[in-house]
Write a protein that holds these residues in place. Structure first.
Motif, PDB file in Angstrom:
ATOM      1  N   SER A 210     -18.230  12.295 -15.725  1.00 54.61           N
ATOM      2  CA  SER A 210     -17.216  12.019 -16.870  1.00 54.61           C
ATOM      3  C   SER A 210     -17.742  10.749 -17.512  1.00 54.61           C
ATOM      4  O   SER A 210     -17.171  10.676 -18.566  1.00 54.61           O
ATOM      5  CB  SER A 210     -15.744  11.844 -16.503  1.00 54.61           C
ATOM      6  OG  SER A 210     -15.656  10.855 -15.500  1.00 54.61           O
ATOM      7  N   GLY A 211     -18.798  10.336 -17.087  1.00 49.05           N
ATOM      8  CA  GLY A 211     -19.515   9.225 -17.656  1.00 49.05           C
ATOM      9  C   GLY A 211     -18.998   7.737 -17.405  1.00 49.05           C
ATOM     10  O   GLY A 211     -19.520   6.819 -17.855  1.00 49.05           O
ATOM     11  N   LEU A 212     -18.040   7.892 -16.432  1.00 49.48           N
ATOM     12  CA  LEU A 212     -17.545   6.590 -15.812  1.00 49.48           C
ATOM     13  C   LEU A 212     -18.354   6.050 -14.687  1.00 49.48           C
ATOM     14  O   LEU A 212     -19.282   6.644 -14.191  1.00 49.48           O
ATOM     15  CB  LEU A 212     -16.190   6.788 -15.219  1.00 49.48           C
ATOM     16  CG  LEU A 212     -15.154   7.001 -16.256  1.00 49.48           C
ATOM     17  CD1 LEU A 212     -13.960   7.428 -15.831  1.00 49.48           C
ATOM     18  CD2 LEU A 212     -14.938   5.966 -17.493  1.00 49.48           C
ATOM     19  N   ALA A 213     -18.386   4.684 -14.644  1.00 47.65           N
ATOM     20  CA  ALA A 213     -19.164   4.071 -13.500  1.00 47.65           C
ATOM     21  C   ALA A 213     -18.777   4.614 -12.178  1.00 47.65           C
ATOM     22  O   ALA A 213     -17.587   4.902 -11.833  1.00 47.65           O
ATOM     23  CB  ALA A 213     -19.110   2.373 -13.583  1.00 47.65           C
ATOM     24  N   ALA A 214     -19.561   4.561 -11.178  1.00 43.70           N
ATOM     25  CA  ALA A 214     -19.324   5.198  -9.850  1.00 43.70           C
ATOM     26  C   ALA A 214     -18.954   3.841  -9.020  1.00 43.70           C
ATOM     27  O   ALA A 214     -19.835   3.400  -8.530  1.00 43.70           O
ATOM     28  CB  ALA A 214     -20.434   6.102  -9.339  1.00 43.70           C
ATOM     29  N   GLU A 215     -17.862   3.901  -8.619  1.00 42.04           N
ATOM     30  CA  GLU A 215     -17.454   2.647  -7.949  1.00 42.04           C
ATOM     31  C   GLU A 215     -17.661   2.920  -6.386  1.00 42.04           C
ATOM     32  O   GLU A 215     -17.937   3.776  -5.906  1.00 42.04           O
ATOM     33  CB  GLU A 215     -15.709   2.570  -7.793  1.00 42.04           C
ATOM     34  CG  GLU A 215     -15.233   1.246  -7.117  1.00 42.04           C
ATOM     35  CD  GLU A 215     -13.826   1.139  -7.371  1.00 42.04           C
ATOM     36  OE1 GLU A 215     -13.266   0.173  -6.935  1.00 42.04           O
ATOM     37  OE2 GLU A 215     -13.105   2.237  -7.552  1.00 42.04           O
ATOM     38  N   ALA A 216     -18.176   1.793  -5.675  1.00 41.06           N
ATOM     39  CA  ALA A 216     -18.375   1.851  -4.255  1.00 41.06           C
ATOM     40  C   ALA A 216     -17.436   0.871  -3.481  1.00 41.06           C
ATOM     41  O   ALA A 216     -17.020  -0.370  -3.896  1.00 41.06           O
ATOM     42  CB  ALA A 216     -19.708   1.387  -3.862  1.00 41.06           C
ATOM     43  N   GLY A 217     -16.885   1.084  -2.429  1.00 38.19           N
ATOM     44  CA  GLY A 217     -16.063   0.700  -1.545  1.00 38.19           C
ATOM     45  C   GLY A 217     -16.907  -0.713  -1.083  1.00 38.19           C
ATOM     46  O   GLY A 217     -18.040  -0.604  -0.826  1.00 38.19           O
TER      47      GLY A 217
END
Length: 367
Positions: A210-217
């Protein structure tokens, strides 16, 4: 740095100017003309952010279809609002005003600079009045999170790549869209981190479909490490000079600065009368923020904290606190324990050694 030992009624004077010295609260000002919104071009379709990941800042992405906390135009307005208010706060050294746009470690370090202003060297005091703008801002907004990251170029006193993190402050920061217009209650967001790039290059941020940044825990493993391993590793540079956990870090200007300070920690104290050591402690603000990179690694902002413990070893001597330390306790004494809180920006690649790209501290207490 200087230190002097004198006979019994004399004092050992102490001043510390190292990588852990006081961070002047240089907060940004003015209109950021020429800034653009959006994400860094990452690997499209590189995979969604972690579902259900939660950090100490309370962020979560447990919804099946999590929404972005803000749009890029809303994030742009949040950054603009921060710049305007922080400029006024800096000039008047008004911590209460600054608290409207900053929180956590960012506010703690800036407030310390305000408190120590009269004790700071002239060049550091000048920074409070110098307007600074961010250009070429790019917004990395993870879905389902309560925060977003900004990568931008600070233009004063000289161009420098910088990473900022804004986090939502309670329910009032939920974005609202009405009548086709994007609007965000900027007052509900706070700056929680600002770190200049001191070594290496910023990696590209990965994006979801979707073009959003990919979060990491913060517990997401990249290679052999996780973001929450970084503070202990970096503080080992101050504690041992890097013979322990820090041996795994890639050498660069940031790690060398800490190693050099450790090696020369007692040089100005002389062969007798006083010794200095650094002891890792718990930070007062332990928020961490992490995004996945296009190369499969993790870019993380993590907390740092240590005490500098300076103690006389010969009878009849005392330590005179530095001007900055004297703000908290000016009493000459046989031991001065000064607390430094900060943050680090770390890149944990999928392959290869992790690198600390920036580490900034502020003196926040001395007793």
């Amino acid at each position: 740095m200087c230190a002097r030992c004198r006979p019994p009624t004399r004092r050992l004077s102490h001043r510390l100017r190292t990588a852990a010295a006081v961070l002047a609260a240089v907060l940004v000002a003015g209109t950021t003309a020429g800034c653009t919104g959006g994400h860094l071009s990452g690997a499209e379709g590189s995979g969604p952010a972690d579902r259900g990941a939660r950090g100490s800042d309370g962020r979560t992405s447990g919804s099946p279809h999590p929404r972005a906390p803000v749009t890029a135009p809303q994030a742009r307005r949040i950054l603009d609002h921060y710049e305007r208010v922080a400029t006024r706060a800096d000039r008047h050294r008004d911590a209460a005003l600054l608290a409207h746009v900053a929180a956590g470690n960012a506010l703690e370090r800036a407030t310390a600079g305000y408190e120590q202003y009269d004790a700071l060297p002239r060049a550091e005091r000048a920074a409070f009045a110098r307007p600074t703008s961010f250009r070429k801002a790019e917004f990395h907004i993870p879905a389902g999170a309560r925060w977003f990251m900004v990568t931008a170029t600070r233009t004063s006193p000289e161009p420098q790549n910088t990473v900022l993190v804004f986090a939502r402050n309670g329910k009032d920061a939920r974005p609202r869209t009405t009548a086709g217009h994007d609007s965000a209650p900027a007052a509900g967001w706070r700056l929680h981190a600002t770190l200049p790039l001191q070594a290496g290059e910023l990696p590209r941020i990965s994006t979801t479909r979707s073009g959003l940044a990919a979060e990491a825990g913060i517990s997401t493993r990249s290679g052999a490490l996780r973001p929450h391993d970084v503070p202990e590793m970096y503080e080992d540079l101050w504690r041992t000079g890097g013979t322990g956990e820090a041996a795994a870090l890639a050498p660069n200007a940031v790690t060398e600065e800490a190693r050099r300070t450790y090696r020369h920690r007692d040089d100005e104290l002389g062969p007798e009368h006083a010794r200095r050591r650094f002891v890792p402690t718990r930070p007062s603000h332990d928020e961490s923020y992490a995004l996945r990179t296009a190369g499969g690694g993790v870019l993380a902002v993590v907390p740092l904290a240590h005490e500098q413990r300076l103690r006389v070893t010969g009878p009849g001597y005392q330590i005179t606190p530095s001007d900055e330390e004297a703000v908290y306790d000016a009493t000459p004494r046989d031991s001065v324990v000064s607390t430094f809180h900060g943050q680090a920006l770390a890149h944990l690649p999928r392959h290869g050694r992790p690198a600390v790209l920036s580490a900034k501290y502020a003196l926040v207490d001395s007793r």
